[in-house]
Design a protein around this motif. Structure first.
Motif, short mmCIF file in Angstrom:
data_model
loop_
_atom_site.label_atom_id
_atom_site.label_comp_id
_atom_site.label_asym_id
_atom_site.label_seq_id
_atom_site.Cartn_x
_atom_site.Cartn_y
_atom_site.Cartn_z
N LEU A 160 -0.54 -6.66 -2.70
CA LEU A 160 -0.87 -6.08 -1.42
C LEU A 160 -2.09 -6.77 -0.82
CD1 LEU A 160 -0.33 -2.37 -2.42
CD2 LEU A 160 0.83 -3.49 -0.51
N PRO A 161 -2.26 -6.73 0.50
CA PRO A 161 -3.43 -7.36 1.11
C PRO A 161 -4.73 -6.72 0.62
CG PRO A 161 -1.78 -6.77 2.77
CD PRO A 161 -1.35 -6.14 1.49
N GLU A 162 -5.72 -7.56 0.34
CA GLU A 162 -7.06 -7.10 -0.05
C GLU A 162 -7.02 -6.17 -1.25
OE1 GLU A 162 -9.43 -5.78 3.37
OE2 GLU A 162 -7.88 -6.64 4.65
N MET A 163 -6.10 -6.39 -2.16
CA MET A 163 -5.95 -5.51 -3.31
C MET A 163 -7.07 -5.74 -4.32
SD MET A 163 -2.49 -4.85 -5.56
CE MET A 163 -2.60 -6.34 -6.56
N ASP A 164 -7.67 -4.65 -4.79
CA ASP A 164 -8.72 -4.71 -5.80
C ASP A 164 -8.19 -4.44 -7.20
OD1 ASP A 164 -11.13 -5.01 -4.05
OD2 ASP A 164 -10.39 -3.12 -3.24
N GLY A 165 -6.99 -3.88 -7.31
CA GLY A 165 -6.41 -3.60 -8.61
C GLY A 165 -6.08 -4.87 -9.38
N ARG A 166 -6.12 -4.77 -10.71
CA ARG A 166 -5.83 -5.91 -11.59
C ARG A 166 -4.76 -5.47 -12.58
NH1 ARG A 166 -12.08 -7.69 -13.19
NH2 ARG A 166 -12.93 -7.59 -11.07
N THR A 167 -3.76 -6.28 -12.77
CA THR A 167 -2.66 -5.88 -13.65
C THR A 167 -3.15 -5.62 -15.07
OG1 THR A 167 -0.50 -6.48 -14.57
CG2 THR A 167 -2.05 -8.29 -14.16
N LEU A 168 -2.57 -4.58 -15.66
CA LEU A 168 -2.91 -4.19 -17.03
C LEU A 168 -2.00 -4.86 -18.06
CD1 LEU A 168 -3.29 -0.35 -16.37
CD2 LEU A 168 -5.16 -1.97 -16.76
N SER A 169 -1.05 -5.64 -17.63
CA SER A 169 -0.04 -6.18 -18.54
C SER A 169 -0.62 -6.92 -19.74
CB SER A 169 0.94 -7.07 -17.79
OG SER A 169 1.80 -6.27 -16.99
N LEU A 216 -7.77 3.38 -11.69
CA LEU A 216 -6.49 3.90 -11.23
C LEU A 216 -5.72 2.87 -10.42
CD1 LEU A 216 -4.78 6.52 -11.24
CD2 LEU A 216 -5.94 7.16 -9.10
N GLN A 217 -6.42 2.12 -9.57
CA GLN A 217 -5.74 1.14 -8.73
C GLN A 217 -5.20 -0.04 -9.53
OE1 GLN A 217 -8.90 2.08 -8.69
NE2 GLN A 217 -10.28 0.60 -7.76
N ASP A 218 -5.57 -0.15 -10.81
CA ASP A 218 -4.96 -1.17 -11.67
C ASP A 218 -3.49 -0.87 -11.93
OD1 ASP A 218 -7.38 -2.52 -11.83
OD2 ASP A 218 -7.98 -1.54 -13.70
N LEU A 219 -3.10 0.41 -11.85
CA LEU A 219 -1.69 0.75 -11.97
C LEU A 219 -0.88 0.12 -10.84
CD1 LEU A 219 -1.83 4.51 -13.02
CD2 LEU A 219 -1.34 2.53 -14.48
N THR A 220 -1.46 0.10 -9.64
CA THR A 220 -0.78 -0.50 -8.49
C THR A 220 -0.45 -1.97 -8.77
OG1 THR A 220 -2.13 0.94 -7.10
CG2 THR A 220 -0.91 -0.82 -5.99
N ALA A 221 -1.46 -2.69 -9.23
CA ALA A 221 -1.26 -4.11 -9.53
C ALA A 221 -0.25 -4.30 -10.66
CB ALA A 221 -2.60 -4.74 -9.91
N THR A 222 -0.28 -3.41 -11.64
CA THR A 222 0.64 -3.51 -12.77
C THR A 222 2.07 -3.29 -12.33
OG1 THR A 222 -1.11 -2.64 -14.20
CG2 THR A 222 1.14 -2.62 -15.08
N PHE A 223 2.30 -2.27 -11.52
CA PHE A 223 3.65 -1.97 -11.05
C PHE A 223 4.20 -3.13 -10.22
CE2 PHE A 223 2.51 2.84 -11.03
CZ PHE A 223 2.63 2.87 -12.40
N LEU A 224 3.38 -3.70 -9.35
CA LEU A 224 3.84 -4.81 -8.51
C LEU A 224 4.16 -6.03 -9.37
CD1 LEU A 224 1.35 -4.51 -5.51
CD2 LEU A 224 3.80 -3.98 -5.50
N ARG A 247 5.00 -6.11 -12.57
CA ARG A 247 6.19 -5.88 -13.39
C ARG A 247 7.46 -5.89 -12.54
NH1 ARG A 247 5.01 -3.93 -18.58
NH2 ARG A 247 7.20 -4.38 -18.96
N ALA A 248 7.34 -5.55 -11.26
CA ALA A 248 8.49 -5.55 -10.36
C ALA A 248 8.76 -6.92 -9.74
CB ALA A 248 8.27 -4.53 -9.24
N PRO A 308 11.69 -3.50 -14.79
CA PRO A 308 11.93 -2.22 -15.46
C PRO A 308 11.91 -1.07 -14.47
CG PRO A 308 9.64 -2.86 -15.71
CD PRO A 308 10.34 -4.02 -15.04
N ASN A 309 12.56 0.02 -14.84
CA ASN A 309 12.35 1.26 -14.12
C ASN A 309 10.90 1.69 -14.35
OD1 ASN A 309 15.19 1.42 -13.54
ND2 ASN A 309 15.49 2.23 -15.61
N ILE A 310 10.37 2.48 -13.41
CA ILE A 310 8.98 2.94 -13.53
C ILE A 310 8.94 4.44 -13.24
CG2 ILE A 310 6.62 2.74 -12.68
CD1 ILE A 310 7.37 -0.12 -11.73
N LEU A 311 8.45 5.21 -14.19
CA LEU A 311 8.25 6.65 -14.02
C LEU A 311 6.75 6.92 -14.07
CD1 LEU A 311 9.25 9.61 -13.87
CD2 LEU A 311 9.32 9.59 -16.37
N LEU A 312 6.19 7.37 -12.96
CA LEU A 312 4.78 7.74 -12.90
C LEU A 312 4.67 9.26 -12.95
CD1 LEU A 312 1.76 7.14 -12.53
CD2 LEU A 312 2.16 7.19 -10.05
#
Length: 443
Positions: A355-364, A339-347, A349-350, A7-11
């Motif tokens: 990312l290396p050592e990522m702490d974010g968790r997808t919200l999907s 907030l860093q869960d958005l990072t995991a979600t965007f990745l 969904r795309a 999907p397109n993503i608008l933040l």
């Protein structure tokens, strides 16, 4: 149209928007119809938190998907490490058109944006956009000679000196709030309107056969509480609840501060409406994930404090609303999210790798209604303090000691009950990444 799997993503990312100042809050007479519409179309997270309540570290956490301790930016005095991978690079590599406008704050320590706002955009992973100065950085860097695109625009228009003179009246940690007079700038030159025009140009130029990512980093509602004459006049006489535990500023001044803060949010909301309207006109609304959040909150006088940088809820809580494909409609989730869960979600969904050592968790799974829980606790910190919150108890550790709040019984965090509940202190200390203030971490 892009593939349905991407999907397109608008933040939509305002600066310093506290979590409770949203249109669902019936105690506040806010006017944010476009955000309210997004909430009806999607999910609002009632317990969203920033990993660090200050601009550059929070945005570094979003870019890297990491917690504060690992994001590479301990404060506003450090630039984002160019050898540290970003969300934007991963999206670009996944085939996205990656663009952004507004206050990126990834090189806050180096106040040089380039007059077109393009310096370092390719290195971070952006294919286009305009990185502009924040409110205070614009004045600090470009009063005489511009170092970024917004002040360059004001200089070209003959408006720079009036803007500089106006900010001189607002100088100081309290005067940036108590000076509530209108800016001399016309509405078209007001920074959030100017950068929104830049966003609309980018949106209009995106190719329709490739997915796109666009970050719109508004400069409001960050202090100073500068608003145009029209924005200020629209809120004459509107009454707000006053700050909590506050005796530093008189009641009427507090009211006007809150009116100006609401006016900045209303203006941001108006510009959001313009963007959503264009996406719909492009036939892409059903295929665009739209996210509204913020880097951190705002104290607004609570506990006699302003701005951010502290552990109280108004500073570390952030709004988070998500609407679009794969998202339940008209739902509020109480799960703890960061907030860093958005990072995991965007990745995710795309279809891009983590990312290396990522702490974010997808919200999907939360967005689709497949689960109700997400994190057992969230952490936030800055410099020499850390906080951890488990949905009821919040523990804070700093050089002065340890504090514990029961936010269920005491939502404004007025009573420290650490001495009464040592077992909760011990339990939460095991979850806290606490600096020892001698260089190493404990806990």
């Amino acid at each position: 149209m892009p593939s349905k799997s991407k999907p397109n993503i608008l933040l939509l990312f305002p600066d310093q928007h506290r979590a409770d100042w949203l249109p669902h809050n019936e105690e506040l007479p806010l006017r944010m119809p476009n955000l309210a519409a997004l909430m009806r179309r999607g999910v609002r997270f009632a317990n969203a938190f920033t990993p660090s309540p200050i601009c550059a570290p929070a945005r570094a956490c979003l870019a890297s998907g990491r917690d504060y301790e690992a994001c590479g930016v301990p404060g506003n005095h450090v630039d984002y490490p160019l050898d540290q991978e970003t969300l934007y690079q991963r999206l670009r590599d996944a085939g996205y058109q990656v663009a952004g406008v507004g206050k990126f704050d990834l090189h806050k320590a180096t106040q040089d944006w380039g007059l077109d706002g393009s310096r370092l955009l390719p290195q971070w992973g952006f294919s286009g956009g305009t990185d502009n100065e924040g409110k205070l950085d614009a004045i600090a860097s470009g009063a005489t000679s511009p170092k970024g695109p917004y002040m360059a625009y004001l200089h070209r228009e003959g408006l720079a000196q009036a803007h500089v003179d106006d900010f001189a009246k607002r100088k100081g940690p309290v005067k940036t709030y108590t000076e509530t007079h209108a800016t001399p700038l016309p509405d078209a030159a007001y920074c959030d309107n100017w950068l929104s025009d830049n966003a609309l140009q980018l949106l209009a130029g995106f190719e329709t056969d490739r997915p796109w990512y666009l970050a719109v980093n508004f400069t409001g509602p960050h202090n100073p509480v500068d608003v145009t004459e029209a924005m200020r006049g629209a809120w004459d006489g509107v009454e707000f609840p006053g700050p909590v535990d506050h005796d530093a500023v008189d009641s009427e001044t507090n009211q006007q501060i809150r009116r100006n803060y609401a006016a900045m949010l209303e203006n941001i909301d108006r510009n959001i409406g313009r963007m959503v309207e264009l996406i719909e006109a492009r036939g892409e609304l059903d295929h665009t994930l739209i996210v509204y959040s913020s880097d951190h909150g705002e104290m607004l006088g609570d506990h006699n404090r302003w701005a951010k940088g502290v552990f109280y809820q108004p500073a570390i809580g952030v709004p988070m609303v998500v609407a679009g494909p794969g998202v339940a409609e008209g739902v509020t989730r109480d799960a703890l999210v960061a907030l860093q869960d958005l990072t995991a979600t965007f990745l995710e969904r795309a279809g891009a790798p983590e990312l290396p050592e990522m702490d974010g968790r997808t919200l999907s799974p939360l967005l689709a209604g497949q689960v109700k829980e997400h994190r057992p606790h969230v952490r936030s910190g800055l410099k020499d303090w850390r906080a951890v919150y488990d949905g009821r108890f919040k523990l804070v550790r700093d050089p002065e000691g340890v504090r514990l709040f029961d936010r269920q019984a005491d939502p404004h965090e007025l009573a420290d009950i650490a001495a009464e509940l040592p077992q909760e202190v011990d339990r939460l200390m095991q979850l806290l990444r606490v600096p020892s203030w001698k260089g190493e971490e404990v806990g």
